[in-house]
Design a protein around this motif. Structure first.
Motif, mmCIF file in Angstrom:
data_model
loop_
_atom_site.group_PDB
_atom_site.id
_atom_site.type_symbol
_atom_site.label_atom_id
_atom_site.label_comp_id
_atom_site.label_asym_id
_atom_site.label_seq_id
_atom_site.Cartn_x
_atom_site.Cartn_y
_atom_site.Cartn_z
ATOM 1 N N SER A 30 0.860 -1.301 -0.095
ATOM 2 C CA SER A 30 0.148 0.090 -0.017
ATOM 3 C C SER A 30 1.007 1.324 0.118
ATOM 4 C CB SER A 30 -0.926 0.006 1.282
ATOM 5 O OG SER A 30 -0.154 0.207 2.457
ATOM 6 N N TRP A 31 0.355 2.252 -0.326
ATOM 7 C CA TRP A 31 1.021 3.671 -0.352
ATOM 8 C C TRP A 31 1.591 3.893 1.263
ATOM 9 C CZ3 TRP A 31 3.291 6.315 -3.622
ATOM 10 C CH2 TRP A 31 2.665 6.283 -4.972
ATOM 11 N N ARG A 32 0.473 3.316 2.218
ATOM 12 C CA ARG A 32 0.975 3.777 3.715
ATOM 13 C C ARG A 32 2.319 2.946 3.911
ATOM 14 N NH1 ARG A 32 0.321 1.444 8.734
ATOM 15 N NH2 ARG A 32 -0.282 2.902 10.285
ATOM 16 N N TRP A 33 2.116 1.708 3.454
ATOM 17 C CA TRP A 33 3.493 0.977 3.631
ATOM 18 C C TRP A 33 4.649 1.730 3.110
ATOM 19 C CZ3 TRP A 33 7.090 -1.066 0.212
ATOM 20 C CH2 TRP A 33 7.836 -2.033 0.778
ATOM 21 N N LEU A 34 4.664 2.283 1.994
ATOM 22 C CA LEU A 34 5.897 3.068 1.483
ATOM 23 C C LEU A 34 6.012 4.136 2.263
ATOM 24 C CD1 LEU A 34 7.990 3.429 -0.724
ATOM 25 C CD2 LEU A 34 6.041 4.293 -2.324
ATOM 26 N N GLU A 35 4.905 4.943 2.456
ATOM 27 C CA GLU A 35 5.091 6.232 3.119
ATOM 28 C C GLU A 35 5.693 6.061 4.656
ATOM 29 O OE1 GLU A 35 2.197 10.024 4.676
ATOM 30 O OE2 GLU A 35 1.481 7.750 4.735
ATOM 31 N N THR A 36 5.618 4.868 5.149
ATOM 32 C CA THR A 36 5.957 4.584 6.611
ATOM 33 C C THR A 36 7.557 4.419 6.480
ATOM 34 O OG1 THR A 36 4.053 3.619 7.274
ATOM 35 C CG2 THR A 36 5.909 2.819 8.424
ATOM 36 N N ARG A 37 8.021 3.755 5.635
ATOM 37 C CA ARG A 37 9.183 3.415 5.506
ATOM 38 C C ARG A 37 10.138 4.777 4.766
ATOM 39 N NH1 ARG A 37 6.480 -0.338 5.837
ATOM 40 N NH2 ARG A 37 7.030 -2.272 6.907
ATOM 41 N N ILE A 38 9.460 5.593 4.065
ATOM 42 C CA ILE A 38 10.274 6.865 3.632
ATOM 43 C C ILE A 38 10.028 7.562 4.735
ATOM 44 C CG2 ILE A 38 9.992 8.971 2.258
ATOM 45 C CD1 ILE A 38 8.800 7.277 -0.155
ATOM 46 N N THR A 39 9.249 7.858 5.715
ATOM 47 C CA THR A 39 9.203 8.621 6.834
ATOM 48 C C THR A 39 10.314 8.029 7.604
ATOM 49 O OG1 THR A 39 7.076 9.108 6.740
ATOM 50 C CG2 THR A 39 7.967 9.588 8.736
ATOM 51 N N GLY A 40 10.296 6.723 7.837
ATOM 52 C CA GLY A 40 11.402 6.040 8.688
ATOM 53 C C GLY A 40 12.861 6.532 8.220
ATOM 54 N N LEU A 41 13.234 6.656 6.851
ATOM 55 C CA LEU A 41 14.365 7.004 6.510
ATOM 56 C C LEU A 41 14.870 8.481 7.031
ATOM 57 C CD1 LEU A 41 14.317 6.379 2.610
ATOM 58 C CD2 LEU A 41 15.275 5.039 4.554
ATOM 59 N N LEU A 42 14.006 9.176 7.470
ATOM 60 C CA LEU A 42 14.392 10.778 8.053
ATOM 61 C C LEU A 42 14.940 10.499 9.569
ATOM 62 C CD1 LEU A 42 11.210 12.500 7.055
ATOM 63 C CD2 LEU A 42 13.368 12.503 5.945
ATOM 64 N N PHE A 43 14.732 9.168 10.178
ATOM 65 C CA PHE A 43 15.050 8.855 11.448
ATOM 66 C C PHE A 43 16.202 7.928 11.549
ATOM 67 C CE2 PHE A 43 10.889 10.259 11.661
ATOM 68 C CZ PHE A 43 10.814 11.222 12.684
#
Length: 60
Positions: A30-43
């Motif tokens: 899902s888009w949510r799955w991808l968004e969660t991982r991209i957001t995680g890259l910021l941390f």
């Protein structure tokens, strides 16, 4: 974020082992799955994080 897509793509592979060129994988997620991982890259220690918020202690 899209202007830094090459960093996102490389970091997704390095940090999560995600190959965004794998169409079957990307269609199954899902888009949510991808968004969660991209957001995680910021941390994470990632290219994206360093590009968007460089460490002021690190010399240029």
């Amino acid at each position: 974020m899209l202007t830094r897509w090459s960093l996102v793509e490389a970091d997704l592979h390095d940090v999560y082992g995600v190959d965004v060129e794998d169409r079957d994988l990307m269609r199954a997620r899902s888009w949510r799955w991808l968004e969660t991982r991209i957001t995680g890259l910021l941390f994470a220690d990632s290219r994206l994080r360093r590009a968007l918020a460089p460490d002021p202690e690190t010399p240029s």
